[in-house]
Every structure is written in C-alpha cells, then in structure tokens.
Design an enzyme around this catalytic site. Structure first.
Site, PDB file in Angstrom:
ATOM      1  N   ASP A  80       0.846  -1.187   0.000  1.00 16.24           N
ATOM      2  CA  ASP A  80       0.000   0.000   0.000  1.00 16.24           C
ATOM      3  C   ASP A  80       0.886   1.243   0.000  1.00 16.24           C
ATOM      4  OD1 ASP A  80       0.968  -0.455   2.553  1.00 16.24           O
ATOM      5  OD2 ASP A  80      -0.773   0.416   3.538  1.00 16.24           O
ATOM      6  N   ASP A 134       1.985   4.668   1.785  1.00 10.39           N
ATOM      7  CA  ASP A 134       1.981   5.323   3.094  1.00 10.39           C
ATOM      8  C   ASP A 134       1.890   6.832   2.911  1.00 10.39           C
ATOM      9  OD1 ASP A 134       2.464   2.881   4.645  1.00 10.39           O
ATOM     10  OD2 ASP A 134       4.442   2.910   3.707  1.00 10.39           O
TER      11      ASP A 134
END
Length: 474
Positions: free
Chosen positions: A193, A195
C-alpha cells in the site's frame, strides 16, 4: 429560525412528519440537513461512475447497481428512528455532499501537466554495504505471528492507482513516504500500500470508504488506533488492510523536507533513512528483517545512495578517524530514561534525555515550566524541548540490550537517528552527524540481544466509523 421552516426541512429529509423528539434533537442540524436535501445526486452518481471507470474498472458492478446503492444510502434516514443513528447518518451524508467533489471527484478531471522526473538512483554500489549492515542487525528470531499490517485487502491495487492521482492533485496537503516513495526513486523497490501523511485524513478516508461501498457493495470500516497518534486505517469486511493515513497539522507539514517527483511530494529520504534506523530498535521490525532481508536491502541501498548523492556523504570503508556514532548512551532501567552524550556535534544542546514513557516526559516538561516544546506529531512520534542545554524527548520503540547494563548498538543508533530527526526538522546541523551515522553501519560487530526493554504501553479504546451500522465513536 422559524420552526415551520425547520419542520418542512426535516419532513423533506425524513419523508415523514418528525416526532417532537426528532424536531428538538435534529433542529441543530438544520443547515447540514438542508445541504443534503438540495444535493444534486445525479451529478454525484455520475462522479462515482467516473471514479469506477478510472480506478475500479475490474470491479463487476453495473451503473444501475451503483445508482441503487447511492440512492439507498441517501434515503437511509427514512427508516431510521434512533436519534443517535440519525446523527451519524446526517454527519456522514454532510461530509459526502460538502467534500467529495473536491477530494475525490476532482480525480476524474484533467489534471495539471505532469513534469516527469528524471531522478533515478543506481544503487548497485550501495547494495553490498546495505546487505552487510542488515546482516549485522539480523539478530532476532523469526516468528510465525502475522502483524495486522501484513493482512492486505484485494482492493489495495485499485486504491493505489487512485492514491497516485490523489497525491498529484493534493500535493500541498498530502505527501508520501515508505516503499512507494522509494519506488519513485528506484523502480526495483517493491511496494504494497502507499503510506501517506496528510492534513485531512478523516474526511479523505470517509469519502474513500463511501466510494468503495458504492462501487463494490462491501462494508468497509475506519478504525482509530489509540496507541498511534492521529492514525486511521481503512479495513474491508474481512478485517484486511486497505489503506492507512496519519493526520498532521499544516505547520508540521511545512516543517517536513520534501522532494518533488512526478508531481508527487515524498518525505526527504534522509529523514526516511533516520526513521528506518530508528525503526530497527523495535523488535518486531527485526523479526521482519529475519524473514525477508532482501526486501529491506534494496530499500536501505536506495536511501544510502540518495544521501550519498544529495548530501555529499562519503562512505569510508577503512575508518581511521574516531566515529562518534552511535552516540554514547546510558540507560537508567528503573526510571526508564536514557542519557545520550551529544557533545561531539554542533547541536544547540550538549546532551539528550530520552524518556521511554511519554507521560513521564510530559510531567517533567510541566515541572520545568517551559512552554516552547515542539511536537512534530507522527513524523517524530515525540515532542522535543531544549532547556539548559539539554534536549528532552521520547522514544516510542523497544530498547535492545547487549548486556545487563549496555544498550545494543542497534538501539543506540536508533536513539541517535531520533535526535537527527529533530535536527533535520528544525533545519539544524546535519552533515557531520549524518556522515558519521551512515558510516557507523560499516564494519560493525554482530552482537546477540541480551534483553529487551519494552516500549511504552498506551491505553485507550479503538474508535470506529461503520457506515453500515451507523456508528461513529471518533
């Protein structure tokens, strides 16, 4: 406000005559309800469909499914009689109608010209150094436990695509760090993912939660974790991680040194390098290292190459001069305070008192009657105060010991990196200590962990926003 006008607005919203209780409890929400009443749902439906086409094209939902889902939610109040649930529905609908277009709807329109960056870092010269440094730090035992951050939702790729555009459009109030930011410098870095740090996390995540709900039909929830300041995570119905975000103040955002790549601002990799060295003091991060050293090798090599090129850092394989890094540190285990000797550098303090309990630091700052403490929120995970040539701060990770009395070099370096984070954020002296700390990674001894001093335990309850159940607890 004329009561009849309020009644008419409530009647239009609820599609029924409001009860006396509903009238008195909801009239304070008149303006929000009026915004929902006049909201153009057809334009909103069109925006959601465009978002689906651009970022969620692989999701099997028809335009009629999306329209039905949206209209169902905007009529949910009609069959809801709990005042608490009505308040939740009004708050969430109000956020959608006032923010969605500017936050996520704009991502479907033509953006500004993309100035492609030619920045690319060849890390081959740093690979060996990074591998050796991590080998010396690879002193923890592998465990079978799965950390929550490793349970990843199948929606992550879709959200990542959206986030790339979001970071470009909102680069004044949203920046990224971590593996994706390093991927922009070096495509060999793999990422999961993305950040992010931003100044409007709650609004963004609520809008994103609704976008996912309307497109997929899935119920997603937002969790606020008590032991991480201003942190929220979006999870799917299987409790798998979709995206998380730290919220920071605008003044904190302005303090962070940044690098612009492809219209996206990333946290300066020198600051990220210090955060990485600090992170290794946390025992579960060393357990991650034991499981997959190669993943961290390419990340560390990228960070080292960046500081070599941009900060003019010289790496000295055969060091003849004394290296003052990691800075000498002594722990008082009973008081859980570490004293770090910083006198070898041109800092505005001669030593640093590092507290392992945040409440103790806060108490002592009050006793000092000082009001000039600086808090960089999640960027440093600590407030800082300089008083009488002493820097007071808090360290949020475990402390590794190599003997009953001596702090392990991994933690000593982490403490030193924490102090350098302060220097970077306050634009203080950095080149000499930065040179020393990266050179302290070369030719070190591999020492086993004798003991682990636990991190500060935070109390508190998880907050939750559950759209399906009409719950808001933060």
């Amino acid at each position: 406000m004329n009561d009849k006008i309020v009644v008419d607005v409530l009647k239009l919203y609820l599609k029924r005559d409001p009860s006396l209780t509903e009238f008195h409890m909801l009239k304070s929400q008149y303006k929000n309800i009026q915004r929902v009443n006049i909201f153009n749902k057809e334009i909103f439906i069109s925006l959601i469909k465009k978002n689906k086409k651009k970022f969620f094209s692989d999701i099997k939902s028809s335009p009629s499914d999306i329209k039905r889902s949206i209209l169902t939610y905007f009529s949910k109040q009609e069959n809801t009689y709990s005042i608490g649930k009505l308040y939740t529905i009004i708050e969430l609908q109000s956020i959608l109608v006032t923010t969605y277009t500017d936050v996520l709807g704009i991502l479907t329109t033509k953006g500004p010209d993309l100035f492609t960056s030619n920045i690319y870092y060849n890390t081959s010269s740093m690979q060996s150094l990074a591998r050796d440094a991590l080998n010396f730090m690879n002193v923890a035992q592998m465990t079978d436990k799965t950390m929550g951050r490793h349970n990843v939702s199948s929606l992550v790729d879709n959200v990542n695509s959206l986030m790339e555009e979001y970071l470009r459009r909102h680069n004044k109030n949203c920046i990224c760090y971590g593996s994706y930011s390093l991927h922009l410098l070096n495509p060999d870095v793999k990422y999961g993912d993305i950040d992010i740090l931003q100044t409007n996390s709650r609004t963004f995540l609520i809008d994103l939660a609704f976008l996912i709900k309307f497109i997929t039909g899935l119920n997603v929830v937002l969790l606020k974790v008590p032991y991480l300041k201003n942190y929220m995570v979006l999870k799917d119905q299987n409790d798998s991680h979709i995206i998380d975000s730290f919220n920071i103040r605008q003044d904190t955002m302005q303090s962070i040194p940044k690098v612009l790549i492809d219209n996206i601002y990333i946290v300066d990799p020198a600051l990220q390098l210090m955060s990485m060295l600090k992170m290794f003091s946390q025992i579960d991060r060393l357990e991650d290292l034991a499981k997959n050293p190669e993943k961290l090798t390419v990340r560390l090599a990228t960070l080292l190459e960046y500081v070599r090129v941009n900060y003019g850092i010289n790496f000295i394989s055969n060091q003849t001069k004394k290296n003052n890094m990691p800075m000498y540190s002594v722990i008082d285990i009973d008081k859980r305070i570490i004293t770090v000797d910083t006198s070898n550098y041109d800092f505005p303090f001669k030593k640093c008192l590092v507290y392992l309990d945040e409440s103790s630091l806060s108490s002592d700052i009050l006793d000092l009657n000082a009001d000039d403490a600086i808090d960089f929120e999640n960027v440093s995970n600590s407030a800082f105060l300089i008083n009488n040539n002493i820097l007071y701060t808090y360290f949020s990770n475990t402390i590794l010991m190599k003997s009953k009395t001596d702090i392990h070099e991994i933690s000593s370096r982490g403490l030193s990196a924490h102090i350098l984070i302060y220097q970077i954020l306050t634009k203080g002296d950095i080149i000499k200590p930065l040179t020393d700390i990266v050179n302290s990674l070369i030719g070190v001894e591999k020492n086993p962990i004798y003991d682990i001093i636990p991190r500060d335990k935070k109390s508190g309850k998880h907050g939750i926003i559950d759209i399906e159940k009409d719950i808001i607890t933060h």
